[in-house]
Design a protein around this motif. Structure first.
Motif, PDB file in Angstrom:
ATOM      1  N   GLU A  62       0.869  -1.176   0.000  1.00  0.00           N
ATOM      2  CA  GLU A  62       0.000   0.000   0.000  1.00  0.00           C
ATOM      3  C   GLU A  62       0.906   1.226   0.000  1.00  0.00           C
ATOM      4  O   GLU A  62       1.606   1.490   0.973  1.00  0.00           O
ATOM      5  N   THR A  63       0.912   1.971  -1.091  1.00  0.00           N
ATOM      6  CA  THR A  63       1.843   3.082  -1.259  1.00  0.00           C
ATOM      7  C   THR A  63       1.429   4.298  -0.431  1.00  0.00           C
ATOM      8  O   THR A  63       0.296   4.381   0.080  1.00  0.00           O
ATOM      9  N   ALA A  64       2.353   5.238  -0.321  1.00  0.00           N
ATOM     10  CA  ALA A  64       2.068   6.485   0.399  1.00  0.00           C
ATOM     11  C   ALA A  64       0.897   7.228  -0.249  1.00  0.00           C
ATOM     12  O   ALA A  64       0.088   7.852   0.444  1.00  0.00           O
ATOM     13  N   LEU A  65       0.796   7.149  -1.577  1.00  0.00           N
ATOM     14  CA  LEU A  65      -0.314   7.794  -2.288  1.00  0.00           C
ATOM     15  C   LEU A  65      -1.644   7.157  -1.896  1.00  0.00           C
ATOM     16  O   LEU A  65      -2.625   7.868  -1.606  1.00  0.00           O
ATOM     17  N   ILE A  66      -1.697   5.830  -1.879  1.00  0.00           N
ATOM     18  CA  ILE A  66      -2.926   5.121  -1.504  1.00  0.00           C
ATOM     19  C   ILE A  66      -3.302   5.434  -0.061  1.00  0.00           C
ATOM     20  O   ILE A  66      -4.479   5.702   0.263  1.00  0.00           O
ATOM     21  N   LYS A  67      -2.332   5.419   0.834  1.00  0.00           N
ATOM     22  CA  LYS A  67      -2.598   5.710   2.247  1.00  0.00           C
ATOM     23  C   LYS A  67      -3.146   7.126   2.416  1.00  0.00           C
ATOM     24  O   LYS A  67      -4.104   7.351   3.171  1.00  0.00           O
ATOM     25  N   ALA A  68      -2.531   8.089   1.704  1.00  0.00           N
ATOM     26  CA  ALA A  68      -2.981   9.478   1.798  1.00  0.00           C
ATOM     27  C   ALA A  68      -4.408   9.627   1.291  1.00  0.00           C
ATOM     28  O   ALA A  68      -5.230  10.334   1.890  1.00  0.00           O
ATOM     29  N   ALA A  69      -4.704   8.951   0.176  1.00  0.00           N
ATOM     30  CA  ALA A  69      -6.048   9.024  -0.402  1.00  0.00           C
ATOM     31  C   ALA A  69      -7.093   8.444   0.539  1.00  0.00           C
ATOM     32  O   ALA A  69      -8.170   9.023   0.732  1.00  0.00           O
ATOM     33  N   LYS A  70      -6.778   7.324   1.163  1.00  0.00           N
ATOM     34  CA  LYS A  70      -7.733   6.693   2.078  1.00  0.00           C
ATOM     35  C   LYS A  70      -7.968   7.556   3.317  1.00  0.00           C
ATOM     36  O   LYS A  70      -9.103   7.612   3.836  1.00  0.00           O
ATOM     37  N   LYS A  71      -6.941   8.236   3.780  1.00  0.00           N
ATOM     38  CA  LYS A  71      -7.100   9.147   4.917  1.00  0.00           C
ATOM     39  C   LYS A  71      -8.026  10.307   4.571  1.00  0.00           C
ATOM     40  O   LYS A  71      -8.690  10.861   5.447  1.00  0.00           O
ATOM     41  N   ARG A  72      -8.069  10.637   3.287  1.00  0.00           N
ATOM     42  CA  ARG A  72      -8.958  11.707   2.822  1.00  0.00           C
ATOM     43  C   ARG A  72     -10.356  11.183   2.499  1.00  0.00           C
ATOM     44  O   ARG A  72     -11.219  11.925   2.047  1.00  0.00           O
ATOM     45  N   GLY A  73     -10.551   9.870   2.690  1.00  0.00           N
ATOM     46  CA  GLY A  73     -11.852   9.273   2.419  1.00  0.00           C
ATOM     47  C   GLY A  73     -12.126   8.985   0.962  1.00  0.00           C
ATOM     48  O   GLY A  73     -13.286   8.819   0.555  1.00  0.00           O
ATOM     49  N   LEU A  74     -11.063   8.887   0.150  1.00  0.00           N
ATOM     50  CA  LEU A  74     -11.227   8.654  -1.280  1.00  0.00           C
ATOM     51  C   LEU A  74     -11.169   7.168  -1.607  1.00  0.00           C
ATOM     52  O   LEU A  74     -10.563   6.376  -0.886  1.00  0.00           O
ATOM     53  N   GLU A  75     -11.781   6.801  -2.732  1.00  0.00           N
ATOM     54  CA  GLU A  75     -11.642   5.440  -3.253  1.00  0.00           C
ATOM     55  C   GLU A  75     -10.269   5.345  -3.905  1.00  0.00           C
ATOM     56  O   GLU A  75      -9.931   6.132  -4.798  1.00  0.00           O
ATOM     57  N   ALA A  76      -9.470   4.359  -3.477  1.00  0.00           N
ATOM     58  CA  ALA A  76      -8.111   4.226  -3.983  1.00  0.00           C
ATOM     59  C   ALA A  76      -7.716   2.759  -4.023  1.00  0.00           C
ATOM     60  O   ALA A  76      -7.953   2.020  -3.069  1.00  0.00           O
ATOM     61  N   ILE A  77      -7.119   2.333  -5.149  1.00  0.00           N
ATOM     62  CA  ILE A  77      -6.692   0.941  -5.275  1.00  0.00           C
ATOM     63  C   ILE A  77      -5.271   0.855  -5.824  1.00  0.00           C
ATOM     64  O   ILE A  77      -4.803   1.737  -6.539  1.00  0.00           O
TER      65      ILE A  77
END
Length: 281
Positions: free
Chosen positions: A228-243
């Protein structure tokens, strides 16, 4: 007699493709084995000739050979001609035929995991290497409206745009300097942000995009599959759908499997084996 398929790359020790392909062969009781082959660039021609000499059924092709292997093939599929890169070879009656299943894997994951249809959409794309070519091709074929491309070096992004402009009917390109990748206006105009670089494969890699710029309705697709990349982690913290790219990897592998065997790939078996392989790394 056991049939051999495998992977040409350099390096290949990190690959989980042998794990999920061999699980699929076992599931369907097929007498196949998938092997990784570490092929140095200077040995690529000899290795490719060896596919015929050893009667190997097929081969996946990964970094750094996806374009360099083209002159050594007897025939390529229509999508390879347009993408300009190969990731699958089939030894068909002694003739080596090149295919590209990366685009299939990418679109399958977009549809299944994000429920995203590129038609009429605006894309923010990081990267201009081999994976980015397959991603761009897939987006064009699905009638994306606009693709904004950011890469370092700049010249690679220019080459990608030049390559695809002739088939990009109805799709416009915007080239943005790497230093402007955190441009809030550009990101806010996108429907999806795609990382098609290798940034994120190393656990210490930072996100190329600042967390605060990931707007509410933005979807995130990161082709990196091994964590799980830093980009994915950041997106999930913002409540975004990320894969991440695991399903893309499995889906492109399944398409290769079907080319080699003529059988429908057991997707769930392959996915489970891939997930377990990553969990045990």
């Amino acid at each position: 007699m056991r049939k051999i398929v495998g992977l040409f790359g350099y390096p290949v020790a990190h690959s989980i493709s042998p794990v999920f392909h061999n699980a699929a062969f076992k599931k369907l009781n097929l007498d196949f084995t998938y092997l990784p082959f570490s092929v140095r660039p200077k040995d690529l021609k000899k290795a490719t000739e060896g596919i015929k000499a050893l009667n190997i059924v097929g081969m996946n092709v990964t970094i750094p050979h996806k374009t360099e292997i083209l002159p050594y093939l007897d025939k390529v599929s229509p999508e390879v001609k347009e993408i300009g890169a190969v990731n699958t070879i089939f030894n068909k009656n002694g003739k080596l035929v090149g295919y590209n299943t990366d685009a299939i894997g990418f679109l399958s994951s977009l549809r299944e995991d994000l429920k995203f249809n590129p038609e009429g959409k605006s894309i923010f794309l990081l990267g201009a290497g081999g994976v980015a070519y397959a991603v761009t091709y897939a987006l064009i074929k699905k009638k994306a409206r606009k693709i904004t491309i950011i890469n370092k070096p700049h010249q690679m992004a220019e080459s990608l745009i030049k390559h695809f402009k002739k088939i990009a009917k109805g799709c416009t390109f915007k080239l943005v300097d790497f230093s402007q990748r955190n441009n809030q206006k550009l990101i806010s105009q996108a429907d999806i942000l795609i990382n098609a670089t290798s940034v994120g494969m190393n656990p210490k890699d930072p996100s190329l995009i600042k967390k605060e710029l990931l707007s509410r309705n933005l979807l995130i697709f990161d082709v990196v599959y091994n964590r799980e990349t830093a980009l994915i982690k950041a997106a999930k913290k913002r409540g975004l759908e990320a894969i991440g790219g695991l399903n893309m990897l499995v889906r492109q592998g399944a398409a290769s499997f079907e080319i080699w065997t003529g059988k429908k790939a057991p997707i769930e078996t392959m996915k489970e084996a891939a997930e377990n392989a990553l969990a045990n790394k």
